[in-house]
Design an enzyme around this catalytic site. Structure first.
Site, PDB file in Angstrom:
ATOM      1  N   SER A  52      23.997 -15.588  25.606  1.00  0.00           N
ATOM      2  CA  SER A  52      23.360 -14.788  26.657  1.00  0.00           C
ATOM      3  C   SER A  52      24.043 -13.450  26.919  1.00  0.00           C
ATOM      4  O   SER A  52      23.497 -12.618  27.656  1.00  0.00           O
ATOM      5  CB  SER A  52      23.312 -15.596  27.961  1.00  0.00           C
ATOM      6  OG  SER A  52      22.334 -16.609  27.896  1.00  0.00           O
ATOM      7  N   LYS A  55      22.034 -10.361  26.431  1.00  0.00           N
ATOM      8  CA  LYS A  55      21.110  -9.886  27.461  1.00  0.00           C
ATOM      9  C   LYS A  55      21.537  -8.530  28.019  1.00  0.00           C
ATOM     10  O   LYS A  55      20.717  -7.785  28.570  1.00  0.00           O
ATOM     11  CB  LYS A  55      21.007 -10.905  28.604  1.00  0.00           C
ATOM     12  CG  LYS A  55      20.305 -12.206  28.249  1.00  0.00           C
ATOM     13  CD  LYS A  55      20.236 -13.117  29.470  1.00  0.00           C
ATOM     14  CE  LYS A  55      19.360 -14.340  29.231  1.00  0.00           C
ATOM     15  NZ  LYS A  55      20.006 -15.389  28.452  1.00  0.00           N
ATOM     16  N   SER A 116      20.416 -15.353  34.585  1.00  0.00           N
ATOM     17  CA  SER A 116      20.446 -15.372  33.122  1.00  0.00           C
ATOM     18  C   SER A 116      19.124 -15.842  32.543  1.00  0.00           C
ATOM     19  O   SER A 116      19.069 -16.609  31.575  1.00  0.00           O
ATOM     20  CB  SER A 116      21.589 -16.275  32.615  1.00  0.00           C
ATOM     21  OG  SER A 116      21.841 -16.047  31.243  1.00  0.00           O
TER      22      SER A 116
END
Length: 389
Positions: A52, A55, A116
Site C-alpha cells: 500500500s 498509494k 488505505s
C-alpha cells in the site's frame, strides 16, 4: 586548466564515533530532508513489492490534478466521482464503497490516506486515466515516476495490490515522500489524521494504521503497507525542531515489529545526529587565482548561511578541502559558483557544499593580463606538475 585542492581546517566538527544503525528491515532508506543527508541505505535501490505504500504515487497524481483544476482536465475537491464494479471488487483495506454510488474527491483522498482504501484508489485512477481504466492510470504513474527521478518504480495498479511487475525501491519512496511534503504543503496535514469515519461505515475501520502518529515523536505521515510477499513496511516522516526525517522500511515480520523498528529509527536519526552551523554567508574558505582578470584572485565564500548534519557526539574540528578548476577565467560575476567545499564525516556520505565568488572581476587590460599570465606561470613552476597547494 588545473584542478586545485586547498585544505581547510578547524571549521566546525569532525566525528570520531560511528553511529550506524543495524536495522531489522530487509530494505531501508533514511533521509534527513533538512540537509539532504542520507543517514541509512540498505538495499535501497532494489525494486520490491511496495504494497500500500505505492498509494502515495496515486495521491501525488491526485494532488497534481486538484491543483490543475477541473477546467484543465483535473479534479475538484467537491466533485463526486462514480464507483465502478471494478473498484468495489478489490479486497483488503477498504472504504467499503458500493458500485453505482458517487463519492467526493475529498472523501476519497482521506479514505486513501487514513483508511488505505484500495477501492478509493481505483475511483481516482479511473477518473484520471486516459482510457478510463485502472491499468491506463498505472501506466501514467510509471511515466510520472520517471519524470520525478524514480527510476526503480513500475506500476501495474493504483493501490499496491500484489501483482507481477508492481515494484518500487525504498529510495524512490523516499523521493516521492519528499516531493509530497515539499510540493503539496496544503495537503500534507491530511497524513497526520488519526481517524476518518466515512459515512458511518464500519466504524471499527476508521483508524489510521500508522503506528507513529500517537507516539509523540513528531511523526506526521505517511503510509503503511503489508502483503504476504512484501512483509510489513512503512514510509514515514517526523519533524523535531528545525529538522525533518523521512524513512522507508520494508520486510518486517509483524505489525509490532514494524512499529518498534520505525520508532527506533526515528529516535536514532534525531538523537545521534545534530544540525550545526558551518559558515555564515560571505565567509571565505579560500582564494582562487584569476586568469586574465583585472584582479589576480577572487575569494571563495559561502553563498548563504550553511549548517551541516553531524554525529551528535562529535569533536569541534573538521578537515575538508576546497576544490576548484583554475585558474578561473575572467570575467567573473559576484555569486558565480566556482568551487566546492568537500568533507566526509564518520558514518555519513561525502558532503559537497558550493562556494561562490565574493566579488565581480572584469576582464583585465593588456598589462594586467600579461602580469597575471606571468604570475601564474611562475606559480606553476614553483608548485610543480600537479599544481596543488
Amino acid at each position: 586548466m588545473i584542478r586545485f585542492v586547498a585544505a581547510v581546517l578547524t571549521l566546525v566538527a569532525s566525528a570520531t564515533t560511528s553511529v550506524a544503525f543495524d536495522t531489522k528491515a530487509t530494505s531501508a532508506f533514511v533521509l534527513d530532508q533538512t540537509t539532504g543527508t542520507v543517514l541509512m541505505s540498505k538495499e535501497a535501490d532494489t525494486p520490491l513489492p511496495p504494497a500500500s505504500m505505492s498509494k502515495l504515487m496515486t495521491l501525488y497524481m491526485a494532488f497534481e490534478a486538484i491543483r490543475r483544476g477541473k477546467s484543465d482536465g483535473g479534479l475538484d475537491l467537491n466533485e463526486e466521482l462514480p464507483v465502478s464494479e471494478h473498484a468495489q471488487s478489490y479486497g483488503g483495506s477498504s472504504m467499503f464503497l458500493r458500485s453505482g454510488e458517487s463519492v467526493t474527491v475529498e472523501d476519497l483522498i482521506r479514505g486513501i490516506i487514513v483508511l488505505s482504501g484500495n477501492d478509493a484508489c481505483v475511483v481516482i485512477a479511473e477518473a484520471l486515466s486516459p482510457d478510463g481504466t485502472e491499468y491506463g492510470f498505472a501506466r501514467l504513474m510509471t511515466q510520472r515516476a520517471q519524470q520525478l527521478g524514480m527510476n526503480n518504480s513500475t506500476f501495474t495498479n493504483s493501490n499496491g495490490w500484489p501483482q507481477p511487475g508492481h515494484l518500487m525501491s525504498m529510495r524512490d519512496l523516499a523521493t516521492l515522500s519528499d516531493r509530497l511534503i515539499t510540493d503539496f504543503p496544503e495537503f500534507y496535514p491530511l497524513f497526520a489524521e488519526t481517524e476518518f469515519e466515512f459515512d458511518n461505515r464500519v466504524p471499527s475501520n476508521r483508524l489510521n494504521r500508522n503506528p507513529l502518529l500517537n507516539m509523540n515523536i513528531g511523526a506526521d505521515g505517511l503510509k503503511t503497507g503489508h502483503t504476504e510477499e512484501a512483509g510489513y513496511g512503512l514510509t514515514g516522516s517526523a519533524k523535531q525542531g528545525d529538522r525533518r526525517v523521512i524513512f522507508v522500511i520494508s520486510g518486517l515480520d509483524s505489525v509490532a515489529g514494524r512499529a518498534q523498528e520505525s520508532q527506533a529509527i526515528v529516535n536514532w536519526a534525531f538523537r545521534q545526529f545534530a544540525l550545526r552551523p558551518l559558515a555564515k554567508a560571505g565567509q571565505q574558505f579560500a582564494q582562487a587565482d584569476v586568469w586574465m582578470g583585472s584582479q589576480p584572485s577572487v575569494g571563495l565564500v559561502a553563498a548563504e548561511d550553511i549548517s551541516v548534519l553531524m554525529p551528535a557526539l562529535a569533536s569541534n574540528e573538521i578537515a575538508g578541502e576546497v576544490i576548484y578548476t583554475g585558474p578561473v577565467s575572467a570575467p567573473i560575476a559576484e555569486g558565480d559558483q566556482l568551487a566546492e567545499f568537500v568533507f566526509t564525516l564518520d558514518g555519513l556520505p561525502e558532503t559537497r557544499l558550493p562556494l561562490v565568488a565574493d566579488r565581480t572581476i572584469e576582464r583585465g587590460g593588456f598589462m594586467s593580463r600579461m602580469s597575471t599570465a606571468a604570475l601564474i606561470l611562475f606559480t606553476k613552476i614553483i608548485q610543480g606538475p600537479e599544481g596543488q597547494t
